[in-house]
Design an enzyme around this catalytic site. Structure first.
Site, PDB file in Angstrom:
ATOM      1  N   ASP A 181      -6.778  27.056  15.266  1.00 45.51           N
ATOM      2  CA  ASP A 181      -7.368  25.891  15.542  1.00 45.51           C
ATOM      3  C   ASP A 181      -6.472  24.729  16.173  1.00 45.51           C
ATOM      4  O   ASP A 181      -7.088  24.079  17.105  1.00 45.51           O
ATOM      5  CB  ASP A 181      -7.824  25.211  14.208  1.00 45.51           C
ATOM      6  N   LYS A 184      -6.479  41.284  12.958  1.00 49.07           N
ATOM      7  CA  LYS A 184      -6.169  42.739  13.047  1.00 49.07           C
ATOM      8  C   LYS A 184      -4.810  43.303  12.251  1.00 49.07           C
ATOM      9  O   LYS A 184      -5.069  44.415  11.699  1.00 49.07           O
ATOM     10  CB  LYS A 184      -5.463  42.775  14.724  1.00 49.07           C
ATOM     11  N   ARG A 206     -21.058  18.937  27.085  1.00 49.95           N
ATOM     12  CA  ARG A 206     -20.155  18.572  26.181  1.00 49.95           C
ATOM     13  C   ARG A 206     -19.396  19.866  25.398  1.00 49.95           C
ATOM     14  O   ARG A 206     -18.519  19.332  24.588  1.00 49.95           O
ATOM     15  CB  ARG A 206     -20.746  17.635  25.276  1.00 49.95           C
ATOM     16  N   LYS A 207     -19.988  21.020  25.798  1.00 47.06           N
ATOM     17  CA  LYS A 207     -19.072  22.161  25.148  1.00 47.06           C
ATOM     18  C   LYS A 207     -18.222  22.809  25.786  1.00 47.06           C
ATOM     19  O   LYS A 207     -18.245  23.022  27.121  1.00 47.06           O
ATOM     20  CB  LYS A 207     -20.309  23.174  25.018  1.00 47.06           C
ATOM     21  N   ASN A 249     -10.619  37.298  14.200  1.00 46.37           N
ATOM     22  CA  ASN A 249     -10.696  38.655  13.849  1.00 46.37           C
ATOM     23  C   ASN A 249      -9.043  39.025  13.721  1.00 46.37           C
ATOM     24  O   ASN A 249      -8.443  39.001  14.498  1.00 46.37           O
ATOM     25  CB  ASN A 249     -11.032  39.684  14.968  1.00 46.37           C
TER      26      ASN A 249
END
Length: 224
Positions: free
Chosen positions: A145, A169, A190-191, A167
């Protein structure tokens, strides 16, 4: 450990002085020097090597610092406190910088503006253990993050995580070094859409893959 205990005792003495009506600096010479000294307090940049860094982390750091010489990559400094927090939140500090050196999150992030990429060199300390001998999944999620968020924040300004899909692994051995690669894939209004992978120091082992969606915020509008 001793440093944290000493800091706590200083705070306790200062608070006791206020309750007794005394001037805190009169009871704490260290506090007095801070208040009356003309020297500027230089914050510690935690994205620089310290004695807890392993040989692998130092080697990768040196390699990326070499890449910075031609201006294609830039090392991003990292501090415990932010100048953006309000006065009443002066005790707030960056979550990933809340441990003593070597015990928690040891990392440095590099950014390539042309490629819109960030690379984080991360070493997870013993306080981040999940299953015995391995890094806690939440710790690597935190660093994903942070790395992806930084990749979004540089071109996007103030952003917040809207979605982070990871994910896992393979489990990551505790105190090992991993390389977190993040890429800005596209921007729609804005994304900001990003992707990420986590690999071993030699990049031969894939530990995790992730995608993220971040939203650019209006700095003039309150989040509350």
């Amino acid at each position: 450990m001793l440093r944290s205990c000493t800091a706590a005792l200083r705070t306790l003495r200062a608070l006791r002085g206020r309750r007794e009506g005394a001037f805190p600096a009169a009871r704490d010479p260290v506090l007095a020097r801070r208040w009356f000294s003309t020297e500027k307090v230089i914050p510690k940049d935690h994205a620089l090597p310290n004695p807890s860094w392993s040989k692998d982390l130092r080697l990768l750091f040196d390699q990326f610092m070499k890449k910075c010489e031609d201006g294609s990559w830039e090392r991003l400094p990292s501090y415990k406190n932010s100048k953006l927090v309000k006065e009443q939140l002066s005790q707030a500090q960056l979550f990933t910088r809340g441990y003593e050196d070597g015990l928690g999150f040891e990392y440095v992030i590099f950014y390539n503006d042309d490629e819109k990429r960030t690379v984080c060199l991360f070493q997870g300390g013993p306080y981040l253990q999940g299953v015995p001998g391995f890094l806690h999944g939440g710790a690597i999620a935190t660093m994903i993050d942070a790395t992806v968020g930084m990749c979004a924040a540089i071109p996007g300004g103030i952003v917040m995580t809207a979605n982070l899909n990871i994910n896992f692994k393979r489990p990551i051995p505790l105190c090992s070094v991993v390389v977190i690669n993040s890429q800005l894939d596209k921007i729609e209004g804005r994304k900001l859409f990003l992707s990420c992978n986590v690999r071993s120091a030699d990049e031969k082992i894939l530990y995790s893959e992730a995608t993220g969606l971040f939203i650019k915020l209006d700095p003039e509008k309150s989040l509350i």
